[in-house]
Design an enzyme around this catalytic site. Sequence first.
Site, PDB file in Angstrom:
ATOM      1  N   TYR A 139      -1.604  20.376 -30.878  1.00  0.00           N
ATOM      2  CA  TYR A 139      -1.829  21.773 -30.497  1.00  0.00           C
ATOM      3  C   TYR A 139      -0.512  22.546 -30.371  1.00  0.00           C
ATOM      4  CZ  TYR A 139      -6.684  20.532 -29.354  1.00  0.00           C
ATOM      5  OH  TYR A 139      -7.985  20.108 -29.402  1.00  0.00           O
ATOM      6  N   LYS A 190      -5.090   6.128 -31.237  1.00  0.00           N
ATOM      7  CA  LYS A 190      -5.562   5.768 -32.582  1.00  0.00           C
ATOM      8  C   LYS A 190      -4.424   4.986 -33.237  1.00  0.00           C
ATOM      9  CE  LYS A 190      -8.628   6.153 -35.961  1.00  0.00           C
ATOM     10  NZ  LYS A 190      -9.911   5.423 -35.904  1.00  0.00           N
ATOM     11  N   ASP A 222     -12.156   6.321 -31.429  1.00  0.00           N
ATOM     12  CA  ASP A 222     -13.535   6.299 -31.943  1.00  0.00           C
ATOM     13  C   ASP A 222     -14.408   5.359 -31.109  1.00  0.00           C
ATOM     14  OD1 ASP A 222     -11.677   4.523 -32.984  1.00  0.00           O
ATOM     15  OD2 ASP A 222     -12.678   4.258 -34.907  1.00  0.00           O
ATOM     16  N   ASP A 246      -9.173  16.528 -25.325  1.00  0.00           N
ATOM     17  CA  ASP A 246     -10.006  17.731 -25.433  1.00  0.00           C
ATOM     18  C   ASP A 246     -11.430  17.324 -25.778  1.00  0.00           C
ATOM     19  OD1 ASP A 246     -10.870  20.314 -25.664  1.00  0.00           O
ATOM     20  OD2 ASP A 246      -9.674  20.815 -27.431  1.00  0.00           O
ATOM     21  N   ASP A 250     -14.905  16.782 -23.053  1.00  0.00           N
ATOM     22  CA  ASP A 250     -16.168  17.517 -23.229  1.00  0.00           C
ATOM     23  C   ASP A 250     -17.341  16.544 -23.376  1.00  0.00           C
ATOM     24  OD1 ASP A 250     -15.007  19.971 -22.992  1.00  0.00           O
ATOM     25  OD2 ASP A 250     -15.905  20.791 -24.818  1.00  0.00           O
TER      26      ASP A 250
END
Length: 356
Positions: A139, A190, A222, A246, A250
Amino acid sequence: MSDAPRIVLLPGDGIGPEIVAAAQRLLEALGRFEFDERLMGGCSIDAHGVALTDEVLDACKGADAVLLGAVGGPKWDTTDPDAPRPEQGLLGLRKGMGLYANLRPVRPSPALVGASPLREERIVGTDLLVVRELTGGIYFGDSGRDGDSAHDTCEYSTGEIERIARAGFEAAQRRAEGSGRRGRVTSVDKANVLETSRLWREVVSGLAGDYPDVELDHLLVDNAAMQLVSRPAEFDVIVTENLFGDILSDESAMLTGSLGMLPSASLGEAGSPGLFEPVHGSAPDIAGEGIANPLATFLSAALMLRHGLGRPAEAEQIDAAVDAVLERGLRTPDLAAAEEATVGTDAMTAAVLAEL
Ligand code: NAD
């Protein structure tokens, strides 16, 4: 001179002004605070052409804490890369206030376990904390367009990883304190694909020795996404980088059945003001209707009292009052089952005030 804590209020857009006004009523009922309301987000774009002015950022940096509603809405949606966007205000605040740690507790209220999209037996006992890195990663890396291609760059330094990992280990220690159990940190990355993730794993593993009372494990993102819905109660503290955090926070948010219940805290170095806000967005679909659920903002005010102002007793009062109104069956429309009676923002606020 007033010794009341100075709180900058950033109501923002959509339902933001409705829920922040409700939280201000709640705080006024608890004690003396000095409020300083400012524009940030779409409303600031309309007034000043930018989502966050230097003046507002300075006011936030000089406050004891900042309470934010939400920003954004269709009015400011654009694919023009040069047009100002409400989210730039959020990113600017995080960077400008040095808020590198985002804490999102997820603990479904006992009265709302039935509202979770997961079966009750999966959700019971869930009490987890997502600690998300907030000022680094993709970001904030270099991004741009070159003809018909575009790029976003993910970068992390050892120092950035170390301070967020420590925030995670320390949170796990605090949560386990007095419980007789060991805290657990699950670091999510990851590492099978990304070089930043391999550095992440190396740095987090290297710190584990400083926290012998905390168990550390690693999950690929994942896999973490799957485990969160298949065995959420087994997580304690999840520490992860900005983009993964992020998305996973959620996903964790939905475990409770309503975005309208989830608070968050963004913290920087000790002694600097934190930013406290509900996890949900500006809900433009219901703005102005008087039916927004103010509880996530109330719980954010509780996080502010606890982590930002060192007033844990008043934080407890808010948490208990919220649980009590839910136990009594009060529901805003977002929390209600099809046949249930509902109340609006004002009635919910009055009920919580009455429970204090
Ligand atoms: P959203 O969270 O605003 O809304 C999703 C759904 O949940 C909507 O149906 C909404 O009505 C409902 N909802 C959310 N909060 C609620 C509450 N307190 N009470 C009752 N119902 C509630 O997400 P979205 O629709 O994806 O985004 C809307 C706008 O908010 C977009 O412009 C987005 O960019 C922005 N947004 C802002 C933030 C933030 O300010 N931190 C976070 C997420 C999204």
